[in-house]
Write a protein that holds these residues in place. Structure first.
Motif, PDB file in Angstrom:
ATOM      1  N   ALA A 159      46.339  19.461  23.487  1.00  0.00           N
ATOM      2  CA  ALA A 159      44.809  19.789  24.054  1.00  0.00           C
ATOM      3  C   ALA A 159      44.767  20.976  25.007  1.00  0.00           C
ATOM      4  N   ILE A 183      44.921  24.189  23.089  1.00  0.00           N
ATOM      5  CA  ILE A 183      43.582  24.504  22.374  1.00  0.00           C
ATOM      6  C   ILE A 183      42.489  24.837  23.417  1.00  0.00           C
ATOM      7  N   PRO A 235      40.878  28.319  21.871  1.00  0.00           N
ATOM      8  CA  PRO A 235      39.861  27.613  21.112  1.00  0.00           C
ATOM      9  C   PRO A 235      40.195  27.771  19.557  1.00  0.00           C
ATOM     10  N   GLY A 273      42.175  25.338  18.012  1.00  0.00           N
ATOM     11  CA  GLY A 273      41.224  23.990  17.798  1.00  0.00           C
ATOM     12  C   GLY A 273      40.787  23.915  16.390  1.00  0.00           C
ATOM     13  N   THR A 284      41.971  20.905  13.695  1.00  0.00           N
ATOM     14  CA  THR A 284      40.946  20.200  13.268  1.00  0.00           C
ATOM     15  C   THR A 284      40.717  20.073  11.928  1.00  0.00           C
ATOM     16  N   ALA A 294      41.088  18.189  20.134  1.00  0.00           N
ATOM     17  CA  ALA A 294      40.333  19.224  19.716  1.00  0.00           C
ATOM     18  C   ALA A 294      39.543  19.680  20.599  1.00  0.00           C
ATOM     19  N   GLY A 338      40.086  19.897  23.675  1.00  0.00           N
ATOM     20  CA  GLY A 338      40.901  20.286  24.691  1.00  0.00           C
ATOM     21  C   GLY A 338      40.752  19.358  26.090  1.00  0.00           C
TER      22      GLY A 338
END
Length: 231
Positions: free
Chosen positions: A99, A102, A106, A109, A113, A195, A197
């Protein structure tokens, strides 16, 4: 330098075949393992069977009983809980680090995902079809994805021996009890937190998930085989 062959060795194939039979219940606890018979059935010589047996003994899946040979070990509920305690600590750390990475990048992420969504779908499909081996396989794949997302390559390596032991315990209980849909709901929650964070939430959810699984397994193992646990 000699190039390594990409395909698994015979020993690895024999090991996986026997692990699958133990996990699937084809070789239940207390089964006598005769190496000559296994070699004949698998179409290999005794050497890869002997080497696979050494690994299975190290993993705690089989044991040598005096001069009576090798037998599939019975599940030890206390030992199982010890494995889960360690796995919960490792998994919580992995979820937190994933996390955090991510949150710092980003774009990771989105990749995480997508990969997690595919595994979640496969896991839920395995639940619907009653595919126990598939449920365990996809469960392991999701946790491996989280280990990879953590950025710490030592996490998966450290967790591996605990997974080898718990793979069998998970399979045993999923055949008789537990709530597989709840397990995958928890997985989805953990994925969502990672995802997003949210490191603290991801850590908390993961540790709670692992420790709840340990309690579920313990309760199911305490129930006599003739009386499956309520679902």
């Amino acid at each position: 330098m000699k190039l390594l062959k990409p395909q698994p060795s015979l020993t690895e194939q024999v090991y996986e075949a026997i692990v699958d039979e133990i996990c699937d219940g084809a070789l239940p606890a207390g089964s006598h393992l005769v190496q000559e018979q296994l070699a004949e059935r698998l179409g290999v010589s005794r050497q890869p069977v002997q080497q696979a047996m050494a690994r299975l003994k190290a993993d705690g899946m089989v044991e040598e009983v005096g001069r009576r040979g090798l037998w599939v070990t019975r599940l030890d509920a206390d030992l199982m809980r010890h494995h889960y305690d360690i796995r919960a600590a490792l998994d919580g750390l992995a979820a937190r680090m994933a996390a955090e990475r991510i949150a710092a990048g980003p774009e990771r992420g989105q990749q995480f995902t997508r990969a997690a969504a595919e595994i979640l779908e496969l896991g839920q499909r395995a639940v619907e079809t009653g595919d126990v081996a598939g449920q365990v396989r996809h469960d392991m794949a999701l946790h491996t994805l989280i280990y990879d997302a953590s950025g710490n390559p030592l996490l998966a390596r450290t967790a591996e021996p605990h997974w080898r032991f718990l793979r069998r315990a998970m399979s045993e209980v999923l055949r008789h009890a537990t709530l597989p849909r709840e397990i995958w709901r928890q997985h989805a929650e953990i994925v969502e937190a990672i995802a997003a964070g949210d490191a603290a939430r991801a850590d908390t959810l993961m540790v709670a998930h692992d420790l709840a699984a340990a309690e579920t397994l313990r309760a199911a193992l305490d129930v006599p085989a003739a009386e499956p646990a309520n679902t």
